[in-house]
Write an enzyme that holds these catalytic residues in place. Structure first.
Site, PDB file in Angstrom:
ATOM      1  N   GLY A  53       0.912  -1.392  -0.018  1.00  0.00           N
ATOM      2  CA  GLY A  53       0.257   0.117  -0.016  1.00  0.00           C
ATOM      3  C   GLY A  53       0.589   1.355   0.286  1.00  0.00           C
ATOM      4  O   GLY A  53       0.072   2.508   0.231  1.00  0.00           O
ATOM      5  N   GLN A  54       1.908   0.894  -0.376  1.00  0.00           N
ATOM      6  CA  GLN A  54       3.227   2.132  -0.220  1.00  0.00           C
ATOM      7  C   GLN A  54       2.053   3.188  -1.256  1.00  0.00           C
ATOM      8  O   GLN A  54       2.327   2.992  -2.478  1.00  0.00           O
ATOM      9  CB  GLN A  54       4.596   1.936  -0.234  1.00  0.00           C
ATOM     10  CG  GLN A  54       4.923   1.349   0.983  1.00  0.00           C
ATOM     11  CD  GLN A  54       6.202   0.570   1.020  1.00  0.00           C
ATOM     12  OE1 GLN A  54       7.105   1.204   0.210  1.00  0.00           O
ATOM     13  NE2 GLN A  54       6.313  -0.718   1.614  1.00  0.00           N
ATOM     14  N   LYS A  55       2.432   4.916  -0.991  1.00  0.00           N
ATOM     15  CA  LYS A  55       2.291   5.778  -2.374  1.00  0.00           C
ATOM     16  C   LYS A  55       2.737   5.276  -3.241  1.00  0.00           C
ATOM     17  O   LYS A  55       1.948   5.006  -4.632  1.00  0.00           O
ATOM     18  CB  LYS A  55       2.950   7.048  -1.274  1.00  0.00           C
ATOM     19  CG  LYS A  55       1.971   8.223  -2.737  1.00  0.00           C
ATOM     20  CD  LYS A  55       2.144   9.256  -1.757  1.00  0.00           C
ATOM     21  CE  LYS A  55       1.200  10.107  -2.454  1.00  0.00           C
ATOM     22  NZ  LYS A  55       1.235  11.670  -1.154  1.00  0.00           N
ATOM     23  N   LEU A  57       3.527   2.164  -5.150  1.00  0.00           N
ATOM     24  CA  LEU A  57       3.107   0.949  -5.024  1.00  0.00           C
ATOM     25  C   LEU A  57       1.380   0.668  -6.166  1.00  0.00           C
ATOM     26  O   LEU A  57       0.905   0.438  -6.508  1.00  0.00           O
ATOM     27  CB  LEU A  57       3.041  -0.025  -4.219  1.00  0.00           C
ATOM     28  CG  LEU A  57       4.285  -0.235  -3.631  1.00  0.00           C
ATOM     29  CD1 LEU A  57       4.296  -1.774  -2.396  1.00  0.00           C
ATOM     30  CD2 LEU A  57       5.223  -1.342  -5.114  1.00  0.00           C
TER      31      LEU A  57
END
Ligand code: GDP
Length: 161
Positions: A53-55, A57
């Site tokens: 969920g990192q920005k 990704l």
């Protein structure tokens, strides 16, 4: 049944998935790509897709939309600062045509933390009551203890089934 687990990084997606699968939750690394696990539950074979969920990704999330029966949106209830970002990302997802028809389970996770925002306030900030495009329900839960996880997953299976 294809279940996509999404949310901002650090929300507890991997912990929730491991808890549900009965795996240890103390050795979790950030999800950099995705992880798929299959489990049998309430007569369904659930294929659970845990996507990072990192920005950086989030633009890849769309690669996982096809044929999704259920979307689990995981919220870190203690992350006040990013709650509006979380609401914005969910709003964008719900506009996706390829997710039309998917049931939405919102998990207000980390309910054990003293600073956790209550489930009704989260529903309000995420503006869940205005959603007409998807069946949805919100539960508070704690991925570490597994509290309310089975209840929430049962709702999801009943709704899809
Ligand atoms: P992901 O990035 O969404 O996959 O999040 P992780 O599953 O990696 O969890 C991020 C951090 O939050 C880890 O340190 C977890 O131990 C912690 N965490 C996850 N769920 C809970 C919860 O219900 N309560 C508390 N207190 N911490 C949690």
């Amino acid at each position: 049944m294809r279940v996509l687990i999404l949310g901002l990084d650090n929300a507890g997606k991997t912990t929730l998935m491991k808890k549900f699968l009965g795996e240890p939750t103390d050795t979790i690394e950030p999800t950099l790509g995705f992880d798929i696990k299959t489990v049998h539950f309430k007569g369904f074979q659930l294929n659970l897709w845990d996507v990072g969920g990192q920005k950086s990704l989030r633009s890849y999330w769309k690669n996982y939309f096809e044929s999704t029966d259920a979307l689990i949106w995981v919220v870190d209830s203690s992350d006040r600062e990013r709650l509006s970002q979380c609401a914005e990302e969910l709003r964008k997802l719900l506009e996706e045509e390829r997710l039309a028809g998917a049931s939405l389970l919102v998990l207000a996770n980390k309910s054990d933390l003293p600073g956790a925002i209550d489930v009704n306030s989260i529903a309000q900030v995420l503006d869940l009551h205005s959603i007409k495009s998807h069946h949805w329900k919100i539960f508070s839960c704690c991925a570490l203890s597994g509290e309310r996880l089975i209840t929430a997953m049962t709702w999801l299976c009943d709704d899809v089934g």
